[in-house]
Design a protein around this motif. Structure first.
Motif, mmCIF file in Angstrom:
data_model
loop_
_atom_site.group_PDB
_atom_site.id
_atom_site.type_symbol
_atom_site.label_atom_id
_atom_site.label_comp_id
_atom_site.label_asym_id
_atom_site.label_seq_id
_atom_site.Cartn_x
_atom_site.Cartn_y
_atom_site.Cartn_z
ATOM 1 N N PHE A 172 0.838 -1.207 0.000
ATOM 2 C CA PHE A 172 0.000 0.000 0.000
ATOM 3 C C PHE A 172 0.869 1.251 0.000
ATOM 4 O O PHE A 172 0.625 2.196 -0.759
ATOM 5 N N TYR A 173 1.899 1.267 0.846
ATOM 6 C CA TYR A 173 2.771 2.434 0.923
ATOM 7 C C TYR A 173 3.577 2.599 -0.354
ATOM 8 O O TYR A 173 3.798 3.718 -0.823
ATOM 9 N N LEU A 174 4.049 1.494 -0.917
ATOM 10 C CA LEU A 174 4.846 1.553 -2.137
ATOM 11 C C LEU A 174 4.036 2.138 -3.293
ATOM 12 O O LEU A 174 4.561 2.899 -4.115
ATOM 13 N N MET A 175 2.763 1.793 -3.362
ATOM 14 C CA MET A 175 1.927 2.222 -4.478
ATOM 15 C C MET A 175 1.249 3.572 -4.243
ATOM 16 O O MET A 175 0.528 4.064 -5.116
ATOM 17 N N ALA A 176 1.474 4.177 -3.094
ATOM 18 C CA ALA A 176 0.887 5.494 -2.834
ATOM 19 C C ALA A 176 1.377 6.495 -3.864
ATOM 20 O O ALA A 176 2.566 6.561 -4.180
ATOM 21 N N GLY A 177 0.457 7.229 -4.433
ATOM 22 C CA GLY A 177 0.808 8.217 -5.445
ATOM 23 C C GLY A 177 0.807 7.691 -6.856
ATOM 24 O O GLY A 177 0.985 8.467 -7.802
ATOM 25 N N THR A 178 0.614 6.389 -7.031
ATOM 26 C CA THR A 178 0.491 5.831 -8.374
ATOM 27 C C THR A 178 -0.988 5.727 -8.740
ATOM 28 O O THR A 178 -1.868 5.939 -7.901
ATOM 29 N N ASP A 179 -1.257 5.363 -9.975
ATOM 30 C CA ASP A 179 -2.640 5.239 -10.436
ATOM 31 C C ASP A 179 -3.102 3.779 -10.375
ATOM 32 O O ASP A 179 -3.802 3.301 -11.252
ATOM 33 N N TYR A 180 -2.664 3.069 -9.321
ATOM 34 C CA TYR A 180 -3.035 1.666 -9.156
ATOM 35 C C TYR A 180 -3.807 1.487 -7.867
ATOM 36 O O TYR A 180 -3.594 2.202 -6.878
#
Length: 255
Positions: free
Chosen positions: A206-214
């Motif tokens: 969740f933290y890794l994908m924060a700010g992405t469009d996934y």
């Protein structure tokens, strides 16, 4: 509440039945691809895929199924364990690109542990299930997902499958720029007890994908359930399959 606890303590069969019911509803601890939604998901998405990555291809069962659904897919398989490579070549050799190394956070080498009795449970980490008598350790090459794509001219991945016995987050970290650039349509990864060995949590994804469009979604027998926000209650370390989907794709098929 005390009465409920007493009843459960006094009826272990009832407690087991309740746990089984919850696991069935949550689609936890079902390793069968035919019933846990994995093959259903592949049947839905693979006809629209051209470039597919199988990270942790092992003996090639998933790769073989993927090519059965879409024989025209360009399938890149990654498997560092020599015994598994032999089985993989026997299963999909000539039909897939087989890479005899692992994907990880960065380029280099890493120790891999495997059991002579069952190479399919090989891992970057010493797992409790390994018998010390037949434990094997190999230092094997590791390449990041982003580096591999640059080296081989892969501009877009339609489906990225990751099953690497606890090192799933490492693979995602090694390709995070691809996600930030929207160059991966969908990813599927395993979660479960192996994440205890690697000291990883769903929170890391969740933290890794924060700010992405996934968005993250949990695979279910009849589709998938989008999980918009992290909650510590998700961390049960029960076997399950999770998805990373471009937001537009997720909105089209969420439960």
């Amino acid at each position: 509440m005390a009465d409920l606890v007493d009843d459960a303590d006094g009826s272990p069969e009832l407690l087991r039945a309740c746990r089984h019911y919850v696991q069935r509803i949550e689609n936890d601890n079902d390793p069968c691809s035919e019933t846990n939604g994995e093959y259903r998901f592949l049947t839905d998405i693979l006809p629209f895929c051209r470039t597919v990555f199988d990270v942790g291809a092992c003996a090639g069962n998933w790769a073989d199924k993927a090519l059965e659904i879409n024989p025209a897919a360009v399938l890149h398989c990654f498997e560092p364990i020599p015994a598994a490579q032999m089985a993989l070549f026997g299963k999909v050799g000539g039909r897939a690109i087989i890479n005899a190394f692992a994907l990880g956070r960065e380029n280099g080498e890493a120790a891999f542990f495997s059991s002579a009795a069952d190479f399919e449970i090989s891992s970057r980490f010493k797992r409790p299930s390994f018998a010390s008598a037949d434990l094997r350790q190999d230092i094997l090459p590791v390449v990041s997902l982003s580096h591999y794509c640059r080296q081989h001219g892969v501009d877009h991945i339609d489906l990225l499958k990751i099953d690497v016995e606890g090192a799933e987050v490492d693979v995602l970290e090694g390709g995070i720029d691809l996600f930030r650039q929207g160059r991966i349509m969908a990813a599927q990864f395993e979660y479960g007890g192996t994440w205890l060995d690697s000291r990883r949590q769903l929170r890391d994804v969740f933290y890794l994908m924060a700010g992405t469009d996934y968005v993250l979604a949990k695979l279910m027998p009849s589709g998938y359930r989008v999980i918009p926000d992290y909650n510590a209650s998700l961390e049960n370390f029960c076997y399950s399959n999770w998805l990373l989907l471009q937001r537009e794709l997720a909105d089209a098929g969420a439960l």
